[in-house]
Design an enzyme around this catalytic site. Structure first.
Site, PDB file in Angstrom:
ATOM      1  N   TRP A 200       0.853  -1.187   0.000  1.00  0.00           N
ATOM      2  CA  TRP A 200       0.000   0.000   0.000  1.00  0.00           C
ATOM      3  C   TRP A 200       0.898   1.248   0.000  1.00  0.00           C
ATOM      4  CZ3 TRP A 200      -0.670   3.560   4.244  1.00  0.00           C
ATOM      5  CH2 TRP A 200      -1.595   4.580   3.942  1.00  0.00           C
ATOM      6  N   ARG A 443      -9.843  -1.932   7.964  1.00  0.00           N
ATOM      7  CA  ARG A 443     -10.291  -0.534   7.987  1.00  0.00           C
ATOM      8  C   ARG A 443     -11.702  -0.435   8.568  1.00  0.00           C
ATOM      9  NH1 ARG A 443     -11.564   4.288   3.749  1.00  0.00           N
ATOM     10  NH2 ARG A 443     -10.193   5.817   4.683  1.00  0.00           N
ATOM     11  N   LYS A 476     -15.970   7.564  -8.375  1.00  0.00           N
ATOM     12  CA  LYS A 476     -14.708   6.955  -7.920  1.00  0.00           C
ATOM     13  C   LYS A 476     -15.075   5.679  -7.180  1.00  0.00           C
ATOM     14  CE  LYS A 476     -10.637   7.880  -5.046  1.00  0.00           C
ATOM     15  NZ  LYS A 476      -9.944   8.913  -4.278  1.00  0.00           N
ATOM     16  N   TRP A 477     -14.630   4.549  -7.688  1.00  0.00           N
ATOM     17  CA  TRP A 477     -15.005   3.234  -7.152  1.00  0.00           C
ATOM     18  C   TRP A 477     -13.833   2.727  -6.320  1.00  0.00           C
ATOM     19  CZ3 TRP A 477     -18.273  -0.755 -10.219  1.00  0.00           C
ATOM     20  CH2 TRP A 477     -18.332  -1.987  -9.518  1.00  0.00           C
ATOM     21  N   ASP A 478     -13.976   2.818  -5.009  1.00  0.00           N
ATOM     22  CA  ASP A 478     -12.897   2.451  -4.095  1.00  0.00           C
ATOM     23  C   ASP A 478     -13.092   1.022  -3.582  1.00  0.00           C
ATOM     24  OD1 ASP A 478     -10.626   2.815  -2.557  1.00  0.00           O
ATOM     25  OD2 ASP A 478     -11.313   4.676  -1.633  1.00  0.00           O
ATOM     26  N   CYS A 526     -10.172   2.367  -8.076  1.00  0.00           N
ATOM     27  CA  CYS A 526      -9.334   2.745  -6.942  1.00  0.00           C
ATOM     28  C   CYS A 526      -9.409   1.582  -5.957  1.00  0.00           C
ATOM     29  CB  CYS A 526      -9.886   4.019  -6.315  1.00  0.00           C
ATOM     30  SG  CYS A 526      -9.023   4.537  -4.817  1.00  0.00           S
ATOM     31  N   ASP A 548      -2.131   5.961  -3.036  1.00  0.00           N
ATOM     32  CA  ASP A 548      -2.436   6.981  -2.029  1.00  0.00           C
ATOM     33  C   ASP A 548      -1.211   7.818  -1.708  1.00  0.00           C
ATOM     34  OD1 ASP A 548      -5.096   6.589  -1.728  1.00  0.00           O
ATOM     35  OD2 ASP A 548      -4.929   5.187  -0.058  1.00  0.00           O
TER      36      ASP A 548
HETATM   37  C1  DGJ Z   1      -8.555   5.292  -0.431  1.00  0.00           C
HETATM   38  C2  DGJ Z   1      -8.376   6.098  -1.664  1.00  0.00           C
HETATM   39  O1  DGJ Z   1      -7.240   5.707  -2.342  1.00  0.00           O
HETATM   40  C3  DGJ Z   1      -8.320   7.571  -1.296  1.00  0.00           C
HETATM   41  O2  DGJ Z   1      -8.065   8.333  -2.423  1.00  0.00           O
HETATM   42  C4  DGJ Z   1      -9.615   7.956  -0.650  1.00  0.00           C
HETATM   43  O3  DGJ Z   1     -10.654   7.841  -1.574  1.00  0.00           O
HETATM   44  C5  DGJ Z   1      -9.871   7.094   0.566  1.00  0.00           C
HETATM   45  N1  DGJ Z   1      -9.773   5.690   0.249  1.00  0.00           N
HETATM   46  C6  DGJ Z   1     -11.224   7.391   1.149  1.00  0.00           C
HETATM   47  O4  DGJ Z   1     -11.567   6.537   2.132  1.00  0.00           O
END
Ligand code: DGJ
Length: 734
Positions: A200, A443, A476-478, A526, A548
């Site tokens: 990460w 998380r 934005k799909w996290d 993402c 990140d």
């Molecule tokens: C991880 C992403 O990479 C960040 O850009 C952001 O969207 C955070 N999650 C939000 O929780």
């Protein structure tokens, strides 16, 4: 003809502009590989060139075949199991009697124009005349299973797409213990292996090592690609460089548990295998049913790793990423994450939007914290309804942002659920969990069981409702944790080996449903930064947040590494504040911009707090974006410095270039990570220019007129750039 078949020798010759891929059917009706490399005019003579081999009794031959023909060292297209080849298998079947084996014989083939789409999986596409496919049917008689190997040839990109499909033609269920997408055998074992490694916030640093006796595996059991390794690999000769020497590249288009295996055989062979990770997979195929393995993209370059990367870039942009976006400039965005984290309200967002609009930024992305009751990462995932106490009415907020002159984008994390959420309270059984065992939090959240259609359908409905409720043009799909306790009560005990792949199919299905409902939606992938950066996601998301870690100096290794297989136009890259939140490092604002300009461009800081100097620089960056960024979308990318890609993590100087397809324009970005005191100004040797053409070279206060040949052979001396963190954005025009 991209696909030709020589009936005398039962030999298939797949030809692209610069490469040949050759295999044949021998007398025993098995399919053997012969060659993958530089283009051959005539492949027939290869049949007489196979190595003779005196086998030891420990390398068996099947049914009295010639002694020199042990499956244990011959080059196969997709190896069976338990039939004399002790190297990694490509197919393993378990039949009703409990036997675990696979032995495939050629049954027939057909050549079809174009590229059929894979059902339910990301899939390359081709317009008429751009590709040709050969499907080869192999049969395992004892198991009553057909395995169909598909090869699609994309001549202009020097890419061959492979996939495999197993069909149960019998009357009893068969368990597929493994079906890899492709194997690539070599009769040599002296390669360098180049791949991407990280964690990460340190994703996809390039690594190059000598081929390891025994073997080397890249793998995931995370239910996602993961930050650690990437499902792609290159093999090259020890002396292969960026621009010279042989390089073979493989990219797997899959976003779940994968295996990329480089196996060194005992007789000097190499087998590269790629596909769904068999460690966590087993799939029962009912009579008449089929299973399809994801696609693998193969390329060969005789001109170094640089050409290999450019082949992949061109191919992914032209045949995988949606044509709606692939060659288009994406909106410059401001994302509020590093600006506010969870601490914002509607007014703050509108203020950022106004401030961004003045600079020429085009879209505001509202990140995590806008839904449920989410003020930190401990609640509300799964409750995709606006947190009105925090942001008011979402429609009003979107209109306010639009009124400020910006488009609007919104963050989601579809596969996740917080224990403290209405969704989890209503459907605790939708969480991935194993009865009788504890559940891991990551998380502070759980993973939803996306192997179940009703779960995916529910999430779709919630997201679609929000997207319909306002003018939201970007998502934005996290995906902020990996899968544990993988088990689904919806499947019988003997079918639990399906859950992980079904989960991935659920993710792809949600993508397809959203894009069907909102065809103009731009979805940025993402996963806690770049934890799911792969060609499968690129089929739906034309851009993926790279990491990140937004520190420009850290991004040098991350973005350069990613470029080994994936186009820069797919890498989310933003200018963030300094000292950087991750590293504490301060890098000049201009340098941060130049590094971000090598990806999909945007900002990620509190614009309302910027200094007038930084605002002026941001305007210049945005002007550069409009003038030059078409080269990132459509041009050719060259890694210039360091000379060896794997040195990028520590290199003092890093440089890259984008060259327009007609070679009339180019940009060079040159970054000095750390200065060398009292050293002459550094030189960079350009690539890909027209040697005869006179270019106007401009950066800062410097302007020259220089011929392409000179810039490539004698190099360009970069002035005023020998300071820690200094950078130059050099433009060339003719
Ligand atoms: C991880 C992403 O990479 C960040 O850009 C952001 O969207 C955070 N999650 C939000 O929780």
């Amino acid at each position: 003809m991209p696909v030709s078949f020589d009936d005398r020798a039962k030999l298939f010759h797949l030809s692209t502009r610069n490469t040949s891929y050759v295999f044949y059917v021998d007398n025993s009706l098995r399919l053997f590989h012969l060659y993958y490399g530089a283009a051959l005019r005539d492949a027939f003579p290869l049949t007489g060139q196979q190595p003779d081999f005196w086998p030891a009794s420990f390398s068996p031959v099947v049914n009295g075949e010639e002694l020199s023909r042990s499956p244990d060292y011959r080059l196969q297209e997709l190896a069976g199991f338990n039939q004399g080849d002790f190297r990694p298998a490509g197919v393993v079947l378990q039949t009703a009697n409990g036997a675990v084996a696979a032995d495939l014989h050629y049954f027939g083939h057909r050549v079809i124009p174009g590229k059929p789409r894979l059902e339910g999986l990301p899939s390359a596409f081709a317009a008429e005349g751009e590709a040709e496919t050969v499907e080869i049917t192999l049969r395992d008689k004892a198991a009553a299973v057909e395995v169909i190997l598909a090869y699609t040839v994309f001549p202009a990109c020097d890419v061959i797409v492979r996939s495999a499909r197993a069909v149960n033609t019998g009357s009893a269920p068969v368990v597929l213990e493994r079906l890899l997408s492709a194997q690539l055998d070599f009769d040599e074992a002296d390669f360098d292996v180049v791949h991407l490694q990280g964690s990460w916030a340190r994703e996809r640093h390039p690594v190059r090592n000598r081929q390891i006796p025994g073997g080397q595996q890249l793998r995931s059991v995370r239910g996602a690609t993961g930050h650690h390794q990437n499902p792609a690999v290159a093999l090259c000769r020890p002396d292969t460089s960026e621009e010279a020497g042989d390089a073979w590249g493989l990219v797997l288009a899959y976003s779940g548990d994968y295996l990329v295996d480089v196996d060194t055989g005992q007789y000097g062979t190499t087998r590269v295998s790629a596909g769904i990770n068999p460690e966590t997979f087993s799939w029962t195929i009912e009579p008449g049913a089929a299973f399809t393995a994801p696609e693998v993209y193969l390329t060969f370059s005789a001109c170094g790793l640089g050409r290999m990367s450019r082949n992949f870039h061109r191919f992914l942009r032209s045949h995988v990423i949606s044509p709606r976006w692939a060659f288009k400039q994406r909106p410059i965005l401001i994302n509020n994450w590093e600006a506010t984290y969870f601490d914002f309200n509607a007014q703050k967002i509108i203020d950022i939007a106004r401030s961004g609009a003045e600079l020429g930024i085009e879209m505001l992305v509202l990140d995590d914290g806008w839904f449920g009751k989410r003020d930190d990462d401990r609640s509300s995932l799964g409750d995709w309804v606006a947190y009105s106490r925090k942001i008011g009415d979402i429609g009003d907020l979107v209109r306010g942002v639009n009124h400020a002159g910006m488009k609007f984008g919104l963050w989601f994390e579809p596969e996740m659920v917080s224990p403290d959420s209405d969704l989890c309270r209503a459907h605790p059984d939708w969480v991935l969990q194993i009865p009788g065992r504890g559940r891991c939090l990551g998380r502070n959240q759980y993973v939803l069981d996306f192997s179940r259609d009703e779960v995916v359908d529910h999430v779709f409905k919630m997201i679609a409702k929000i997207l319909h409720s306002a003018d939201i043009v970007y998502m934005k799909w996290d995906f902020n944790r990996n899968l544990t306790e993988v088990f689904s009560p919806s499947l019988l005990p003997a079918r639990q080996g399906k859950v992980r792949h079904r989960f991935v199919l659920g993710v792809y299905r949600l993508y397809r449903m959203l894009l069907a409902e909102f065809p103009d939606l731009l979805i940025e992938g993402c996963s806690g930064g770049g934890g799911r950066f792969d060609a499968g996601i690129l089929a739906y998301s034309p851009q993926i947040w790279c990491s990140d870690d937004t520190d420009a100096m850290e991004r040098l290794a991350i973005q350069t590494g990613t470029s080994l297989f994936y186009p820069p136009s797919s890498m989310g890259a933003h200018v963030s504040v300094c000292p950087n939140h991750m590293t504490g490092r301060t890098v000049p604002f201009a340098t941060r911009g130049y590094v971000a300009l090598a990806g999909t461009f945007g900002y990620e800081l509190d614009l309302t707090k910027m200094s007038p100097e930084d605002r002026a620089t941001a305007k210049e960056q945005i002007a550069l974006y409009h003038r030059w960024h078409d080269l990132v979308e459509c041009g050719d990318y060259y890694r210039l410095l360091p000379e060896r890609l794997e040195d990028v993590e520590k290199a003092r100087l890093v440089a890259w270039s984008f060259v327009a397809p007609d070679r009339r324009r180019a940009t060079v970005t040159f970054v000095c990570r750390s200065q060398l005191v009292h050293a002459p100004d550094p030189k960079v040797f350009l690539r890909g220019l027209d040697p005869e053409r006179l270019y106007k070279v401009n950066y800062g206060k410097f302007a020259y007129e220089l011929v392409g040949g000179l810039l490539m052979s004698a190099g360009l001396r970069v002035r005023d750039c020998n300071r820690d963190g200094a950078a130059a954005f050099i433009t060339l025009e003719s």
